[in-house]
Design a protein around this motif. Sequence first.
Motif, PDB file in Angstrom:
ATOM      1  N   PHE A   4     -30.575  63.826 -11.630  1.00  0.00           N
ATOM      2  CA  PHE A   4     -31.447  63.115 -10.691  1.00  0.00           C
ATOM      3  C   PHE A   4     -31.385  63.335  -9.238  1.00  0.00           C
ATOM      4  N   ILE A   5     -29.885  63.684  -8.850  1.00  0.00           N
ATOM      5  CA  ILE A   5     -29.422  63.650  -7.517  1.00  0.00           C
ATOM      6  C   ILE A   5     -30.093  64.958  -6.960  1.00  0.00           C
ATOM      7  N   ARG A   6     -30.157  65.973  -7.709  1.00  0.00           N
ATOM      8  CA  ARG A   6     -30.589  67.344  -7.432  1.00  0.00           C
ATOM      9  C   ARG A   6     -32.137  67.582  -7.284  1.00  0.00           C
ATOM     10  N   ALA A   7     -32.873  66.493  -8.043  1.00  0.00           N
ATOM     11  CA  ALA A   7     -34.263  66.496  -7.907  1.00  0.00           C
ATOM     12  C   ALA A   7     -34.716  65.608  -6.806  1.00  0.00           C
ATOM     13  N   ALA A   8     -33.847  64.512  -6.559  1.00  0.00           N
ATOM     14  CA  ALA A   8     -34.246  63.569  -5.462  1.00  0.00           C
ATOM     15  C   ALA A   8     -34.120  64.054  -4.299  1.00  0.00           C
ATOM     16  N   LYS A   9     -33.073  64.952  -3.982  1.00  0.00           N
ATOM     17  CA  LYS A   9     -32.619  65.525  -2.715  1.00  0.00           C
ATOM     18  C   LYS A   9     -34.095  66.387  -2.177  1.00  0.00           C
ATOM     19  N   GLN A  10     -34.817  66.511  -3.121  1.00  0.00           N
ATOM     20  CA  GLN A  10     -36.090  67.276  -2.759  1.00  0.00           C
ATOM     21  C   GLN A  10     -37.087  66.265  -1.898  1.00  0.00           C
ATOM     22  N   VAL A  11     -36.955  65.071  -2.236  1.00  0.00           N
ATOM     23  CA  VAL A  11     -37.821  63.953  -1.409  1.00  0.00           C
ATOM     24  C   VAL A  11     -37.172  63.873  -0.009  1.00  0.00           C
ATOM     25  N   PRO A  12     -37.715  63.832   0.989  1.00  0.00           N
ATOM     26  CA  PRO A  12     -37.170  63.835   2.194  1.00  0.00           C
ATOM     27  C   PRO A  12     -36.576  62.542   2.560  1.00  0.00           C
ATOM     28  N   SER A  13     -37.036  61.357   1.890  1.00  0.00           N
ATOM     29  CA  SER A  13     -36.306  59.956   2.309  1.00  0.00           C
ATOM     30  C   SER A  13     -35.122  59.754   1.642  1.00  0.00           C
ATOM     31  N   ALA A  21     -18.121  62.479  -6.144  1.00  0.00           N
ATOM     32  CA  ALA A  21     -18.678  62.210  -4.901  1.00  0.00           C
ATOM     33  C   ALA A  21     -18.465  63.624  -4.191  1.00  0.00           C
ATOM     34  N   GLU A  22     -17.362  64.348  -4.557  1.00  0.00           N
ATOM     35  CA  GLU A  22     -17.145  65.620  -3.771  1.00  0.00           C
ATOM     36  C   GLU A  22     -18.362  66.750  -4.527  1.00  0.00           C
ATOM     37  N   LYS A  23     -18.449  66.671  -5.668  1.00  0.00           N
ATOM     38  CA  LYS A  23     -19.330  67.426  -6.419  1.00  0.00           C
ATOM     39  C   LYS A  23     -20.996  67.182  -5.890  1.00  0.00           C
ATOM     40  N   THR A  24     -21.189  66.047  -5.298  1.00  0.00           N
ATOM     41  CA  THR A  24     -22.504  65.610  -5.146  1.00  0.00           C
ATOM     42  C   THR A  24     -22.692  65.383  -3.620  1.00  0.00           C
ATOM     43  N   GLY A  25     -21.834  65.266  -2.906  1.00  0.00           N
ATOM     44  CA  GLY A  25     -22.098  64.982  -1.363  1.00  0.00           C
ATOM     45  C   GLY A  25     -22.047  63.735  -1.079  1.00  0.00           C
ATOM     46  N   ALA A  26     -21.676  62.603  -1.846  1.00  0.00           N
ATOM     47  CA  ALA A  26     -21.733  61.259  -1.676  1.00  0.00           C
ATOM     48  C   ALA A  26     -20.576  61.174  -0.188  1.00  0.00           C
ATOM     49  N   THR A  27     -20.842  60.243   0.380  1.00  0.00           N
ATOM     50  CA  THR A  27     -19.953  59.815   1.457  1.00  0.00           C
ATOM     51  C   THR A  27     -18.972  58.639   1.029  1.00  0.00           C
ATOM     52  N   GLN A  41     -46.644  72.328 -11.621  1.00  0.00           N
ATOM     53  CA  GLN A  41     -45.710  71.257 -11.348  1.00  0.00           C
ATOM     54  C   GLN A  41     -44.467  72.026 -10.680  1.00  0.00           C
ATOM     55  N   PRO A  42     -44.463  72.256  -9.583  1.00  0.00           N
ATOM     56  CA  PRO A  42     -43.686  73.112  -8.992  1.00  0.00           C
ATOM     57  C   PRO A  42     -41.973  72.567  -8.615  1.00  0.00           C
ATOM     58  N   TYR A  43     -42.040  71.414  -8.947  1.00  0.00           N
ATOM     59  CA  TYR A  43     -40.569  70.624  -8.736  1.00  0.00           C
ATOM     60  C   TYR A  43     -39.868  70.340 -10.103  1.00  0.00           C
ATOM     61  N   GLU A  44     -38.676  70.214  -9.955  1.00  0.00           N
ATOM     62  CA  GLU A  44     -37.967  69.649 -11.187  1.00  0.00           C
ATOM     63  C   GLU A  44     -38.269  68.355 -11.687  1.00  0.00           C
ATOM     64  N   GLU A  93     -40.423  61.286 -10.735  1.00  0.00           N
ATOM     65  CA  GLU A  93     -39.800  59.729 -11.148  1.00  0.00           C
ATOM     66  C   GLU A  93     -39.299  59.360  -9.639  1.00  0.00           C
ATOM     67  N   ALA A  94     -38.388  60.204  -9.012  1.00  0.00           N
ATOM     68  CA  ALA A  94     -37.865  59.765  -7.909  1.00  0.00           C
ATOM     69  C   ALA A  94     -38.643  59.458  -6.759  1.00  0.00           C
ATOM     70  N   LEU A  95     -39.822  60.482  -6.677  1.00  0.00           N
ATOM     71  CA  LEU A  95     -41.043  60.267  -5.600  1.00  0.00           C
ATOM     72  C   LEU A  95     -41.654  59.060  -5.682  1.00  0.00           C
ATOM     73  N   GLU A  96     -42.007  58.532  -7.275  1.00  0.00           N
ATOM     74  CA  GLU A  96     -42.737  57.207  -7.428  1.00  0.00           C
ATOM     75  C   GLU A  96     -42.038  56.298  -6.919  1.00  0.00           C
ATOM     76  N   PHE A  97     -40.800  56.242  -7.328  1.00  0.00           N
ATOM     77  CA  PHE A  97     -39.690  55.025  -6.831  1.00  0.00           C
ATOM     78  C   PHE A  97     -39.569  54.836  -5.498  1.00  0.00           C
ATOM     79  N   MET A  98     -39.592  55.953  -4.693  1.00  0.00           N
ATOM     80  CA  MET A  98     -38.920  55.816  -3.350  1.00  0.00           C
ATOM     81  C   MET A  98     -40.235  55.689  -2.399  1.00  0.00           C
ATOM     82  N   SER A  99     -41.504  56.096  -3.188  1.00  0.00           N
ATOM     83  CA  SER A  99     -42.724  55.847  -2.391  1.00  0.00           C
ATOM     84  C   SER A  99     -43.087  54.406  -2.372  1.00  0.00           C
ATOM     85  N   LEU A 100     -42.698  53.704  -3.624  1.00  0.00           N
ATOM     86  CA  LEU A 100     -42.883  52.210  -3.684  1.00  0.00           C
ATOM     87  C   LEU A 100     -42.039  51.437  -2.615  1.00  0.00           C
ATOM     88  N   ILE A 101     -41.007  51.870  -2.420  1.00  0.00           N
ATOM     89  CA  ILE A 101     -39.959  51.146  -1.619  1.00  0.00           C
ATOM     90  C   ILE A 101     -40.574  51.316  -0.141  1.00  0.00           C
TER      91      ILE A 101
END
Length: 330
Positions: free
Chosen positions: A16-25, A43-49, A274-277, A282-290
Amino acid sequence: MIRFATIGTNWITEAFIRAAKQVPSFHLQAVYSRQQETANAFAEKTGATETFTNLHELAVSKNVDAVYIASPNAFHAEQAITLMNHGKHVICEKPLASNAKEVEAMIEAAQKNGVVLMEAMKATCLPNFQAVQHHLPKIGRVRRYVASYCQYSSRYDAFKQGTIANAFHPAFSSGALMDLGVYCLYPLVVLFGEPKTIQAHSVRLSSGVDGEGSIMLDYGEMDAIVMYSKIANSYAPAEIQGEEGTIVIDAIHTPTRVHIHYRDGRIEDVTVPQPYEPMYYEALEFMSLIERGEKESTINSHAHSLATMKVMDEARKQTGILFPADEHFA
């Protein structure tokens, strides 16, 4: 930016993180795990702060806007409700909860707090599922829907040797229907709504969950058959059979190729790029709603999630599959 936290440190959270990182927001702010060492490593593996080991501290954090939940099924409802009660938007892995009563409580919490709650069902957000919806009228009156998701679990060999992983343990509200059957049922509900009646059968394992099963669903002028398994593989495509033709979908859980076979012998390829992962959509749909200030997806809607869970509840009732989480509903 939408500042995310994640719950769950498994492969699906990484995907999910890998795919969601392709959404600019998207911005990964934090990860949650019950163990600090696990949280630090993830956190170290994914880059979370930030890391959290206490759910309440995550819920009240001013640095987090939304949370992706990929914990075991039995924990979804309690975690999501706690987060939503503190104003967090929630995208929660399928199945949304253990049963319909929990789903109803989650929907109530989302509506009360004015936040987005969306089930992370990737299949229905994919462009090729939307191609199915768009071209469905071409096949005339629909008479049958057939879908299967049968995948031999990597944990089943250990199960047979006496080691019961979460995937085969009723305490985690798991099993074939919950983990794989939902992928067959959710698209069915999105396309055709709730069935009139169902007939379910399952093969119950010694732990009390189902290893495989099948459900026949009556829609009046059409029927549906879904098959699912964690103890055997299937390579059959999904079909939607109409009087004028049949839509053939390569894989109901991740549609990538869609063809229409007409009665006159013609075959139309209606596959779209369907070029993206897969989880990107689903990540794009969710973030677009917000971003739009909307509170509910029209694709993975509250109604679709609740209707799907009601079918699953009835299937489990008929086949004697019970979870500890079911003690709170009749």
